[in-house]
Enzyme design. Structure first.
Site, short mmCIF file in Angstrom:
data_model
loop_
_atom_site.label_atom_id
_atom_site.label_comp_id
_atom_site.label_asym_id
_atom_site.label_seq_id
_atom_site.Cartn_x
_atom_site.Cartn_y
_atom_site.Cartn_z
N VAL A 1 0.86 -1.18 0.00
CA VAL A 1 0.00 0.00 0.00
C VAL A 1 0.90 1.23 0.00
O VAL A 1 1.72 1.43 0.89
CB VAL A 1 -0.91 0.01 1.24
CG1 VAL A 1 -1.77 1.28 1.26
CG2 VAL A 1 -1.79 -1.22 1.26
N CYS A 2 0.73 2.05 -1.03
CA CYS A 2 1.49 3.30 -1.14
C CYS A 2 0.54 4.41 -0.73
O CYS A 2 -0.37 4.78 -1.47
CB CYS A 2 1.96 3.50 -2.58
SG CYS A 2 2.90 5.02 -2.83
N LEU A 3 0.74 4.91 0.47
CA LEU A 3 -0.21 5.86 1.02
C LEU A 3 0.24 7.31 0.82
O LEU A 3 1.33 7.68 1.21
CB LEU A 3 -0.40 5.61 2.51
CG LEU A 3 -1.16 4.32 2.85
CD1 LEU A 3 -1.10 4.07 4.35
CD2 LEU A 3 -2.60 4.41 2.40
#
Length: 303
Positions: free
Chosen positions: A120-122
């Site tokens: 997950v690239c937040l």
């Protein structure tokens, strides 16, 4: 603590959780006097009290540093009525470091921020470093993180989550954004089929009930995006032939799985299917039915 049983619950089976071995044997998560433990208990209270109906969380009785969340896709987005699962782990010095988050992807890439391997690239707030929060603050809560994923990541134009497009002129990229939304919708449908086949533990009943209640909307959206079982096309979005073929496959798979869940599919989608099977009918009456069905679909999708 368990004020909202529909969205928040305490469970024991963590056997399929991504981070079940994370922080194992860390005393700070078993010592009720530790700061991390007390903070987590406060977070549980907030989640139990304030979670919206569109986000469900399961926490673990003997493993308080991990949790599982499922977010329901919002109306007006290509994710509408899809289910998106995230496994979360809290570091031993939580909340002074951000949580680790893993997306249950089934190998699909349906957002610039969500990778097939589950990374997950937040961008919360506005950073593109993998699984990090550049400006993380101990004041940020898990509830705020989940709400941010729902609003910022799973949004109505996810193409612009990609930094390559984020600063571009939106008006020049509208056609690309629509095409991207269409492809995202198909992957959301495939993910839905995978979830019915193998629902994450402790949320099996929720998954089945969700698609029993909302499966007809996903089928209607297939019509919107170009599913065509005859020459009477009612697609609202222009798509390629290969896309239509993919849509046809996932439509059939979803239809079968929704029936297995006990969904009632005798509404306007079923009626439209019956009308299309009547050979040779090209009358104004049929056209009127198609037009009416299109309107129903768009209202159901919030478009």
């Amino acid at each position: 603590m368990m004020e909202n049983k529909r969205t928040f619950d305490l469970v024991s089976d963590d056997s399929d959780h991504r981070f079940r071995h994370y922080n194992i044997h860390k005393n700070c998560f078993t010592d009720s006097n530790s700061f991390a433990y007390r903070r987590i208990m406060n977070e549980w209270k907030v989640l139990a009290k304030d979670l919206p109906d569109s986000i469900h969380v399961r926490v673990y009785e003997h493993h308080v540093d991990i949790l599982r969340a499922v977010i329901v896709g919002s109306p007006g987005t290509p994710y509408q009525d899809g289910l998106f699962f995230f496994d979360i782990a809290l570091p031993k010095i939580y909340p002074f470091r951000p949580p680790k988050i893993h997306y249950i992807s089934f190998g699909y890439r349906l957002n610039p921020n969500l990778y097939p391997a589950g990374t997950v690239c937040l961008g919360i707030p506005k950073t593109w470093k993998v699984n990090t929060f550049k400006s993380w603050s101990p004041a940020r809560t898990l509830l705020k993180v989940l709400l941010s994923i729902q609003a910022i990541v799973l949004n109505e134009k996810p193409l612009f989550n990609d930094p390559a497009y984020r600063l571009s002129d939106y008006s020049l990229l509208e056609s690309k954004a629509r095409a991207y939304n269409a492809s995202v919708f198909v992957l959301t449908c495939y993910s839905s089929v995978c979830l019915i086949r193998k629902p994450p533990k402790n949320l099996e009943e929720f998954v089945e009930q969700h698609f029993r209640d909302r499966g007809h909307v996903l089928l209607a959206a297939c019509e919107h995006y170009g599913y065509n079982s005859s020459n009477n096309s009612m697609a609202v979005v222009e798509v390629t032939e290969s896309f239509q073929a993919s849509l046809q496959i996932v439509y059939r798979n979803m239809y079968k799985k929704f029936l297995e869940c006990g969904a009632s599919l005798e509404g306007f989608v079923e009626e439209l299917k019956v009308e299309r099977q009547v050979k040779g009918k090209r009358s104004n009456g049929v056209k009127g039915i198609l037009k009416k069905a299109t309107g129903k679909i768009q209202r159901a999708l919030g478009w």
